[in-house]
Design an enzyme around this catalytic site. Structure first.
Site, mmCIF file in Angstrom:
data_model
loop_
_atom_site.group_PDB
_atom_site.id
_atom_site.type_symbol
_atom_site.label_atom_id
_atom_site.label_comp_id
_atom_site.label_asym_id
_atom_site.label_seq_id
_atom_site.Cartn_x
_atom_site.Cartn_y
_atom_site.Cartn_z
ATOM 1 N N LYS A 87 0.848 -1.187 0.000
ATOM 2 C CA LYS A 87 0.000 0.000 0.000
ATOM 3 C C LYS A 87 0.886 1.240 0.000
ATOM 4 O O LYS A 87 1.763 1.394 0.862
ATOM 5 C CB LYS A 87 -0.884 -0.055 1.249
ATOM 6 C CG LYS A 87 -2.186 0.681 1.136
ATOM 7 C CD LYS A 87 -3.039 0.325 2.346
ATOM 8 C CE LYS A 87 -4.320 1.087 2.367
ATOM 9 N NZ LYS A 87 -5.048 0.877 3.626
HETATM 10 C C1 E4P Z 1 -8.131 2.335 3.510
HETATM 11 O O1 E4P Z 1 -7.565 1.361 3.089
HETATM 12 C C2 E4P Z 1 -8.089 2.779 4.905
HETATM 13 O O2 E4P Z 1 -7.443 1.790 5.675
HETATM 14 C C3 E4P Z 1 -9.428 2.957 5.542
HETATM 15 O O3 E4P Z 1 -10.479 2.422 4.780
HETATM 16 C C4 E4P Z 1 -9.662 4.275 6.160
HETATM 17 O O4 E4P Z 1 -10.920 4.267 6.803
HETATM 18 P P1 E4P Z 1 -11.348 5.327 7.910
HETATM 19 O O5 E4P Z 1 -11.657 6.603 7.217
HETATM 20 O O6 E4P Z 1 -12.561 4.725 8.541
HETATM 21 O O7 E4P Z 1 -10.186 5.457 8.859
#
Ligand code: E4P
Length: 219
Positions: A87
């Site tokens: 990522k």
């Molecule tokens: C994306 O991969 C992130 O890990 C995640 O979905 C962020 O979500 P949040 O806005 O609930 O922290």
């Protein structure tokens, strides 16, 4: 639509895997910190444990923000397990790193996507997934699902194979709406997935079936 769970909590990942509909896991540095996982060895061990539980892709985020740091970290993560998807944040060096990884056959998830232009750049660089954050856009009175629809349209127009991973999903309606506009994947908490189970008429109907069965059996 693929269902990913957005957590680094092993118990929650096991519970989602047991449900039988889990296609993968996404994590981020905040989720790892929430579980108290710090230090390189612990972080790597934790990702390996996640990979051993799930059958699908596991997104592991780099911490570095320069090209060299992201390449070093990403290559180590990718070597850990074939399920790992590296990522990478949507920044200039991140785009360069995604291009590098795609040429090396290392799969990537471009994170922190908040605009169609960013999603277009990530696809051109060869990202496997892009993660537009639906919930965080909704939080600032901007239509997160509309962004998913826009990105799906753009990718279809040009035949990009990058998968649209609707991230920052907060509730079951987000999942339904993202499915309607053609998101390839969604990631969110287990509670959003299990909430899809619920309908009062299902509960009422089941109670009636079982009561009728009991009555007939008693005769
Ligand atoms: C994306 O991969 C992130 O890990 C995640 O979905 C962020 O979500 P949040 O806005 O609930 O922290």
């Amino acid at each position: 639509m693929k269902f990913f769970i957005d957590t680094a909590n092993l118990a929650e990942i096991r519970e989602a895997q047991d449900l039988g509909v889990l296609d993968g896991v996404t994590t981020n540095p905040s989720l790892m910190a929430k579980e108290g996982i710090t230090g390189k060895d612990n972080v790597m061990r934790h990702y390996k444990q996640i990979c051993d539980i799930v059958e699908g892709d596991v997104s592991a985020e780099v911490i570095g923000t320069t090209f060299d740091e992201m390449i070093r970290e990403g290559e180590e993560l990718a070597e850990l397990d074939e399920k790992i998807v590296v990522k990478v944040p949507m920044i200039k060096d991140g785009v360069k790193a995604i291009k590098y990884f795609s040429e090396k056959g290392i799969r990537t998830n471009c994170t922190l996507i908040f605009s169609a232009g960013q999603a277009l750049l990530a696809a051109k660089a060869g990202a496997t997934y892009v993660s537009p954050f639906v919930g965080r856009l909704d939080d600032i009175s901007t239509d997160g699902v509309a962004l998913i629809e826009q990105i799906v349209t753009i990718y279809r127009n040009y035949g990009y194979t990058t998968e649209v991973l609707a991230a920052s999903i907060r509730h079951p309606m987000h999942i339904i709406q993202c499915a309607e506009v053609g998101a390839d994947v969604m990631t969110g908490p287990l509670s959003a997935i299990t909430a899809l189970l619920n309908h009062p008429l299902t509960d009422i109907g089941l109670a009636k079936f079982l009561a009728d069965h009991k009555k007939a059996s008693a005769k």
